[in-house]
Motif scaffolding. Sequence first.
Motif, short mmCIF file in Angstrom:
data_model
loop_
_atom_site.label_atom_id
_atom_site.label_comp_id
_atom_site.label_asym_id
_atom_site.label_seq_id
_atom_site.Cartn_x
_atom_site.Cartn_y
_atom_site.Cartn_z
N CYS A 1 41.59 37.36 41.73
CA CYS A 1 41.89 36.94 40.42
C CYS A 1 41.13 37.45 39.59
CB CYS A 1 41.90 35.19 40.62
SG CYS A 1 42.12 34.60 39.04
N GLN A 2 41.32 37.38 38.23
CA GLN A 2 40.65 37.74 37.18
C GLN A 2 39.42 36.96 37.29
OE1 GLN A 2 42.61 37.12 33.49
NE2 GLN A 2 43.81 39.09 33.59
N GLY B 1 43.67 28.57 38.61
CA GLY B 1 44.92 28.21 38.52
C GLY B 1 45.75 29.35 37.58
N ARG B 2 44.89 30.67 37.29
CA ARG B 2 45.63 31.55 36.58
C ARG B 2 46.91 32.06 37.66
NH1 ARG B 2 40.33 33.05 35.28
NH2 ARG B 2 39.95 33.71 33.16
N THR B 3 47.93 32.49 37.10
CA THR B 3 49.05 33.01 37.77
C THR B 3 49.51 34.55 37.42
OG1 THR B 3 50.61 32.25 36.10
CG2 THR B 3 50.13 30.83 37.96
N GLY B 4 50.32 34.85 38.23
CA GLY B 4 51.02 36.13 37.68
C GLY B 4 50.13 37.50 37.76
N ASP B 5 50.00 38.16 36.84
CA ASP B 5 49.37 39.25 36.50
C ASP B 5 47.92 39.29 36.78
OD1 ASP B 5 51.64 40.77 36.22
OD2 ASP B 5 51.47 41.12 34.23
N LEU C 1 46.60 37.94 38.91
CA LEU C 1 46.40 37.85 40.36
C LEU C 1 46.89 39.31 41.07
CD1 LEU C 1 47.82 34.71 41.35
CD2 LEU C 1 45.33 35.26 40.94
N GLN C 2 45.77 40.35 41.44
CA GLN C 2 46.14 41.59 41.74
C GLN C 2 45.73 41.88 43.10
OE1 GLN C 2 47.31 44.26 39.41
NE2 GLN C 2 47.77 42.65 38.10
#
Length: 147
Positions: free
Chosen positions: A31-32, A49-53, A55-56
Amino acid sequence: MSTPEILKPALYAAEGTSTLPDHPSLRGGKCQCGYVFFPLQTYGCEVCGRTGDALQPVALSGGGMLIASATVHIHAGRTPPAKADVKPHTAPFTIGSIKLDDGPTVRTLLVDVDERALKPGQRMVSKLVSVGSGAQTIVDLRFTTAS
Ligand SMILES: [Zn+2]
């Protein structure tokens, strides 16, 4: 000889990482915010709780430390194989929790270990083993003690 087929290509790769090139890597995510997890998912970071991009994908080294292990001597029923031509697990088998060098803890089958000699804190490494029962070579990920 044909190239072995990876049983679960979404979870690991035959190639290692730059820090541990000789052992298969696990396909994790980062995650960022810096949190590293396994397996890769993009639904949401457990920490921020970040989602989508945010998460790499990241390749995790196939090395870690044994936290705990348990040997199953009597298995209640047969584990259905992941594919028709893959051998089912037969007891006894040993399961270990391993804290990877890159952060996440994984639960995995152990191979080529002496269960009485296994101790928490022991160094473990990933390894691909043949699990196919037919003509095609199929490999799955396991962990074993580092030599
Ligand atoms: Zn995060």
